[in-house]
Each structure stands twice: as C-alpha cells, then as structure tokens.
Design an enzyme around this catalytic site. Sequence first.
Site, PDB file in Angstrom:
ATOM      1  N   GLU A  99      48.139  45.169  39.266  1.00 43.20           N
ATOM      2  CA  GLU A  99      47.200  46.304  39.326  1.00 43.20           C
ATOM      3  C   GLU A  99      48.026  47.585  39.337  1.00 43.20           C
ATOM      4  O   GLU A  99      49.009  47.696  40.057  1.00 43.20           O
ATOM      5  CB  GLU A  99      46.348  46.169  40.591  1.00 43.20           C
ATOM      6  CG  GLU A  99      45.657  47.430  41.074  1.00 43.20           C
ATOM      7  CD  GLU A  99      44.610  47.985  40.113  1.00 43.20           C
ATOM      8  OE1 GLU A  99      43.768  47.237  39.629  1.00 43.20           O
ATOM      9  OE2 GLU A  99      44.680  49.226  39.829  1.00 43.20           O
ATOM     10  N   PRO A 124      43.892  55.327  30.559  1.00 40.93           N
ATOM     11  CA  PRO A 124      44.959  54.325  30.579  1.00 40.93           C
ATOM     12  C   PRO A 124      44.494  52.928  30.170  1.00 40.93           C
ATOM     13  O   PRO A 124      45.293  52.115  29.713  1.00 40.93           O
ATOM     14  CB  PRO A 124      45.435  54.332  32.039  1.00 40.93           C
ATOM     15  CG  PRO A 124      44.394  55.055  32.815  1.00 40.93           C
ATOM     16  CD  PRO A 124      43.661  55.930  31.873  1.00 40.93           C
ATOM     17  N   GLN A 168      44.076  58.295  39.758  1.00 45.32           N
ATOM     18  CA  GLN A 168      42.648  58.569  39.697  1.00 45.32           C
ATOM     19  C   GLN A 168      42.083  58.979  41.055  1.00 45.32           C
ATOM     20  O   GLN A 168      42.722  58.810  42.090  1.00 45.32           O
ATOM     21  CB  GLN A 168      41.911  57.319  39.191  1.00 45.32           C
ATOM     22  CG  GLN A 168      42.199  56.063  40.012  1.00 45.32           C
ATOM     23  CD  GLN A 168      42.066  54.778  39.206  1.00 45.32           C
ATOM     24  OE1 GLN A 168      41.356  54.719  38.223  1.00 45.32           O
ATOM     25  NE2 GLN A 168      42.762  53.728  39.643  1.00 45.32           N
ATOM     26  N   ASP A 182      40.660  42.113  34.022  1.00 53.22           N
ATOM     27  CA  ASP A 182      39.552  42.806  34.674  1.00 53.22           C
ATOM     28  C   ASP A 182      39.786  44.310  34.531  1.00 53.22           C
ATOM     29  O   ASP A 182      40.104  45.007  35.485  1.00 53.22           O
ATOM     30  CB  ASP A 182      39.511  42.387  36.148  1.00 53.22           C
ATOM     31  CG  ASP A 182      38.403  43.091  36.906  1.00 53.22           C
ATOM     32  OD1 ASP A 182      37.546  43.723  36.265  1.00 53.22           O
ATOM     33  OD2 ASP A 182      38.415  43.021  38.143  1.00 53.22           O
ATOM     34  N   SER A 183      39.632  44.783  33.319  1.00 53.80           N
ATOM     35  CA  SER A 183      39.947  46.186  33.034  1.00 53.80           C
ATOM     36  C   SER A 183      38.782  47.097  33.370  1.00 53.80           C
ATOM     37  O   SER A 183      37.645  46.656  33.461  1.00 53.80           O
ATOM     38  CB  SER A 183      40.284  46.346  31.559  1.00 53.80           C
ATOM     39  OG  SER A 183      39.170  45.978  30.780  1.00 53.80           O
ATOM     40  N   ASP A 241      36.711  50.646  31.974  1.00 55.09           N
ATOM     41  CA  ASP A 241      36.234  50.992  30.631  1.00 55.09           C
ATOM     42  C   ASP A 241      37.387  51.471  29.745  1.00 55.09           C
ATOM     43  O   ASP A 241      38.360  52.028  30.238  1.00 55.09           O
ATOM     44  CB  ASP A 241      35.169  52.093  30.710  1.00 55.09           C
ATOM     45  CG  ASP A 241      33.897  51.603  31.382  1.00 55.09           C
ATOM     46  OD1 ASP A 241      33.699  50.375  31.436  1.00 55.09           O
ATOM     47  OD2 ASP A 241      33.133  52.433  31.854  1.00 55.09           O
ATOM     48  N   ASP A 279      39.797  45.900  43.138  1.00 51.53           N
ATOM     49  CA  ASP A 279      38.894  45.675  44.275  1.00 51.53           C
ATOM     50  C   ASP A 279      39.099  44.299  44.906  1.00 51.53           C
ATOM     51  O   ASP A 279      38.503  43.991  45.928  1.00 51.53           O
ATOM     52  CB  ASP A 279      37.432  45.888  43.861  1.00 51.53           C
ATOM     53  CG  ASP A 279      36.959  44.882  42.805  1.00 51.53           C
ATOM     54  OD1 ASP A 279      37.564  43.805  42.652  1.00 51.53           O
ATOM     55  OD2 ASP A 279      35.966  45.186  42.111  1.00 51.53           O
TER      56      ASP A 279
END
Lengths: 310, 310
Positions: free
Chosen positions: A141, A198, A66, A191-192, A194, A121
């Site tokens: 992650e 993926p 991304q 903690d996805s 939206d 984050d």
Amino acid sequence: MAHKRGGKKPVFDILYKIPGKLAMKELGKYFKYEDGDIWFVETDRNNMKLEYRAKELISSVKSPFQQIDIVDLYDFGKCLVLDGAIQSTVLDGHIYNEMISHIPIVTHDNPQDVLIIGGGDCGVANEVLKYEEVKKVDFVEIDELVVKECVEHIPEIAGTTSQDNRVNFIFTDGVKFVEDKKNLYDVILVDSSDPVGPAVQLFSREFYQNAKNCLKEDGIMVCQSQSPLFNKDILRNTHKILNELYPIVRTYYAIVPSYPGGIWSFTLASLKNDPLEVDVMKLKTNTKYINEGVFQSCFKLPNMFKYVLE
Amino acid sequence: MAHKRGGKKPVFDILYKIPGKLAMKELGKYFKYEDGDIWFVETDRNNMKLEYRAKELISSVKSPFQQIDIVDLYDFGKCLVLDGAIQSTVLDGHIYNEMISHIPIVTHDNPQDVLIIGGGDCGVANEVLKYEEVKKVDFVEIDELVVKECVEHIPEIAGTTSQDNRVNFIFTDGVKFVEDKKNLYDVILVDSSDPVGPAVQLFSREFYQNAKNCLKEDGIMVCQSQSPLFNKDILRNTHKILNELYPIVRTYYAIVPSYPGGIWSFTLASLKNDPLEVDVMKLKTNTKYINEGVFQSCFKLPNMFKYVLE
C-alpha cells in the site's frame, strides 16, 4: 486527530477553538455545517452532487499522498474518505472486500502466497486471512497513514489484519513493486482506487503484464474494473488487456450501494482454474454478503453489462 | 407544457417570460438553477441530499394526486418524477420493469389475464405485452395524467402500451379495485410507489388478501418490496404477510441504480408454480437486463438480505 462534535454548535466555531486540530480551511473542502449537522459533500462527480449527513467527523489528516478523512455517516456508518471520495463504509465495505477476495482464493487450488496491492483500509486482507491455507500476505500500500487511520478508527472493516503475523506490510508503490518480481504469488488482488492520479498506472497494460510475471504458473489475479454503467470504457479495456494475457478471464459483479450507480465490476484472470468450475463448498461461511449462491450467480451478467464486453 | 432551456440564461428569467408555462413557484420546490444549468433536487431523504444536473425540464404538471415532472438528467436520461421522487429513468427503468414482470409471467403456465396496479409510466405493461399468451391486461392506475405524460414524453419506457388493444386502462384506486373481485386474474403485478401517502394501503394485509381473492386458483402476485438495506421492516413485513396467505413465496432482487442504495427487492407469491422450478427457456430475449442467468440468480440472496427475512 479525533474531533468529537457536540450539541448544535456550529462546527467551525468549535474547530477554531481547538489549536492544532482541524482548521476551517481543511474542513472546508469536503465538509460543511448545515441544519445543525456536519455534512460530507462529494465533489468529484460532474452531473451529481451528493451530500451525506454525518454524526461525527472522526479524524482528518493529510498524508504525502492525499487527504484522509474518517467520518461517521447516518446512512452508511463510519467511512474512509480519500481526497473527498468515499472508499469504504461500514454499511457495505464488506461487499466489495468479500467479492474481490473470496472468489479468487476459493478458485485457486492452494492459495499460500497472496499479494494485495492497495486496499489500505485492510478490509480485503481481513477477508483473505480467513483462509488457513494462506501462509503469507504481502500487503503493498502506498500510503501508510491510510492503514494507520483505518486500523485505529474503523476496526469493523480493518479487522485483525494488523495483528496477524502472516501479513507483511510493504509501504511502497504497487506499480513499482511488481516491476522486477517473478513467480512468487498464487493470488494477486488489485484493490485500486479510481483510475485518476496515481492509480492510473494500476489500470495499464504494463502493470497487468508485470503482475502476471509475479504469478506462479497456476496463478490468479483479480482487479476491480469499475462501474459497468458509468465507466464502460475502463471495464471494456481491462477485460480486453487481460484477455490477451490470460487463458481464462471472467468478469463478475456485486452491489455496492455507496458507489456511483450501486453496481461494481471485478475482473478475474486465471492461468489454470476457472471460477465457473470450482467447488464452492470451500467458501468460508463467516461472511455478510457472499455465499455459494452469490458466488455462482455473480458471473451471470445482466444483458446491459454483457453488451459492454462484446 | 414543454419548456426548452436555452443557452446560459437563468431559467427563472426565461420562465417568467413564457406566459402560461412553468412559473417560478412551481419550479422552486424540486428544481433550481445553478452553475448555468437546471438541477433536480431530491428532498425526500433524511440523511442524504442528492442533486442531479439536468439537460432540460421537459414538462411539469400538477394532477389532483401529485406533482408530475419529466426531466432529462445527464446521468440517467429522461425521468418521471412524482412529488420530487424519481420513479423511473431511461437509464435503468427497464431493470425494475423487466424484473417485476417477466419472472411471474414466465412462472405461470398460461398467463392470459393480467392485472397491473400502479405503474403509470407504462413500463411494466410494455414488458408484459411482449408475451403473446397474454390476452388481456387490466391496467389500474389512480392518476391518468401520469400515463398521459409518460406516453407523450418517455416512449423509451412507455413503449407501445397505449396502442395495444389488449390493454384496458382503468383510472381508479387499485386498493378499491381489488375489494370486490374474485377469480379473475392469472397474474397480478403491484407496481406501487413508496409506502407513503396514498400508497400505504398497497402494503397492507387487507390489500394483499383482496388481491389474492382476485387471482384464479393457480395465480401469482408480485409486488415491489422496497430496499433490503433501507426499508428492512417493509420487506420483512411484506414477506411475512404473503407467507401467511400463499404456499410459495420468493423474494428476489435487482440492481436499480437510481433508487436509494442501488438494490431493490421484489416478492413473488404463488398459489401453484415455483419460479425456482420453471422452464426459463420461455423467457423473452428482447430485454436489456433480464436473461436466463439473471432469472435463476436473482433468488440467490446475499447473506445480509437473507438475514432480513429470518
């Protein structure tokens, strides 16, 4: 990759003069120069256009997964932006991070082994690590570069996660990670981002079933279940799937000003303990949003959100 | 004054062809035509630009006090817009209206005489009128045209207020109205717009003192006290003034998605009863947001909002 904006010069001009730095093409999609300032332009909503005045575009890099931008907005402070969508801000990132983590950790009797999926984050990990009972955090992650960028540029959110030796960074796909593991974790935090691209799999029945298999017999899982105003189907569906898998399922909410609609839902699924019956005195007090009153009241859903679940 | 938008033709062209209807000059300031749709453009924020895709610009009139637009937005439904700022929407107007009204009405032992200042969309009055104990509502609004427009175009918010014979409409300045009255009301609701222009006085110590004089000895006043995120000074100052005037002052909050930051504060000032100690069973159940759980939990402020008041 940092780019400091100076004075009132058009940013495009400046950028063109810094070889190897941000090119206009990259900047073009989510940022623009107007009224003497950089503006961040949200492009992912159908019926709203939002533009935020920025103090500085701090960093802009592209990972295999991304586009990752770190921008400092006047109203929200420094923000992590992935593919043009705000993920966390210094103004309110702690709200989401505290709400998804303190509630399951306090609900569990002895949360030693924690799995975090997503949350690049590092804000969620930073909250989990406030609890001494936590002995080990597997932090899965998919995008290592998000972690690097946030640790370097947004320490207000990332905290000291990267220096805490309880954290085991695993840079892989969370969906795959949970496929073959059993009976390992006390608490799993999903903690996805939206449910597009993926992250869609992180909202599937198969993923939730696999995640349940990773839990010990008194385990607890929490996921963010989207906006109860604008993503009712996702909230309803998540709640339904988890209700079929777990004896105790509780949806709760928090205000997240930088998210669409300003309200966000989380759904907790537990194999033993009920968050409505735990001793909230265990809650840490070094927080900016959550406290005992908030812990107890976040489950008291307004009528319009109750209806979504009925 | 209604204007229906048809097909994909530029709205400006259409408008020019309807003599006596909206002229381009009027439409220009807060609305524009783009991507084949009308867009409502918010212009009153310094660091954010918001644009909302509209289904239809329903009405657009100018009163002696302000520009009044009724627009139907895709995300928020029909909205009242005053001088370019969204005041209430069908999606979430009931949240604000229920929270400012049910809490003081339920807190008072016998709320017979109610004064509403502002609230031209009639939504607050509509909530107050749900209580049979209320015998009379003096509804003081400076701009008669706002009431007319909302009654005609947004019955979802205005309800049956205009047909209820308990309501006494008084079209005058609320600040002046309370100057010379004493010992008249059980509950006063101050549903002001933002503290700019004529509404500034509604946030002054003099106004709050005069409003207190209008209350009976066990009276209760509630005002909206702005965003605890973006208008901290106003919230802090309102709380401070009311603390000097009343023995019991409670700030509470609600989520209002269409307001900046998505969270809004209200401050209740009471001469006798404490909302934290009342019987919430008296609360009406024909509501969309408030219920017993919300009533009790809205006073449990997150840490970051508590700090504003300290």
